[in-house]
Design a protein around this motif. Structure first.
Motif, mmCIF file in Angstrom:
data_model
loop_
_atom_site.group_PDB
_atom_site.id
_atom_site.type_symbol
_atom_site.label_atom_id
_atom_site.label_comp_id
_atom_site.label_asym_id
_atom_site.label_seq_id
_atom_site.Cartn_x
_atom_site.Cartn_y
_atom_site.Cartn_z
ATOM 1 N N ASP A 73 44.260 48.810 11.060
ATOM 2 C CA ASP A 73 43.512 47.669 10.495
ATOM 3 C C ASP A 73 42.778 48.119 9.239
ATOM 4 O O ASP A 73 41.577 48.369 9.259
ATOM 5 N N PHE A 76 39.497 46.479 8.148
ATOM 6 C CA PHE A 76 38.457 46.422 9.173
ATOM 7 C C PHE A 76 37.027 46.381 8.616
ATOM 8 O O PHE A 76 36.208 45.580 9.080
ATOM 9 N N ASP A 83 41.979 39.049 10.380
ATOM 10 C CA ASP A 83 42.601 39.290 9.081
ATOM 11 C C ASP A 83 43.633 38.186 8.856
ATOM 12 O O ASP A 83 44.785 38.306 9.246
ATOM 13 N N THR A 105 43.387 42.697 14.803
ATOM 14 C CA THR A 105 42.469 43.636 14.175
ATOM 15 C C THR A 105 41.886 44.582 15.218
ATOM 16 O O THR A 105 42.048 44.378 16.430
#
Length: 224
Positions: A73, A76, A83, A105
């Motif tokens: 991710d 993040f 996302d 995510t």
């Protein structure tokens, strides 16, 4: 009678919502001793010992923190739990018939691992969205990553960074090198099948790719 039943159901829903918020707040500070997946794995194979050792994020190598972000991710630090660009890309690829990994995510994976069960259903996915919203609301990004790294499955009967580092490389998570961290991150798509050490050709290729991504991302900044 119908009104009474309706009020009773509303009370039940209200109590469940309050309990879910309470659990999220509790785990904002306390270690997570057991996840639903650990319990399921134990009852499926009671002869397998569960290897799990909680450590604070300060005792988990920055390299491993960066490796899982690079692998799982990369957005993040910036998103609010979802996302949407990755989700749209996954939907487009699925429409074209391409088999790709989902767009979950680290926040979503953490919510699923800690509060839910491993099932593919719209109800479970809805609950995942709900708990993702809660942990993003009440926890910091650093806490989400700390819980994720301490709870995720990182091998057969291996849960969390400390157990993974000791099992795969014979050292604590604080002392992992970049390539060792990348090797652990590389097996996360299927940790009960892949091995971090010794690495297969496929895992070696993924490991090299993850290290390149780590170099591209640079220093980890979670707004501590």
């Amino acid at each position: 009678m119908i009104k009474r039943i309706f009020r009773f159901l509303l009370k039940i829903i209200g109590y469940l919502l309050l309990f879910s918020i309470f659990m999220v707040l509790i785990y904002k500070w306390l270690p997570v001793p057991l996840t639903p997946l650990m319990a399921i794995r134990y009852f499926e194979n009671p002869e397998e010992d569960i290897h799990h050792e909680w450590v604070p994020i300060e005792e988990i190598s920055d390299r491993l923190q960066l490796a899982v972000i690079a692998s799982e991710d990369q957005n993040f630090p910036n998103h609010n739990g979802f996302d949407f660009e990755a989700i749209e890309k996954a939907i487009e690829n699925n429409k074209k018939g391409k088999r790709v990994r989902g767009a979950s995510t680290i926040s979503q994976q953490t919510a699923k691992n800690i509060f839910l069960w491993p099932e593919r259903s719209w109800f479970r996915k809805g609950m995942e969205v709900y708990f993702t919203f809660l942990i993003e609301l009440f926890w910091s990004k650093e806490r989400i990553l700390e819980v994720y790294l301490n709870s995720i499955e990182m091998g057969k009967s291996i849960y969390g960074a400390e157990a993974a580092a000791k099992t795969w490389f014979g050292k604590p998570a604080a002392n992992l090198s970049a390539y060792e961290a990348a090797a652990i991150a590389a097996i996360l798509p299927n940790p009960r099948v892949y091995r971090a050490n010794p690495a297969s050709n496929y895992i070696q290729q993924r490991k090299n790719w993850i290290v390149r991504q780590m170099n591209n991302l640079g220093k980890l900044d979670l707004g501590k």
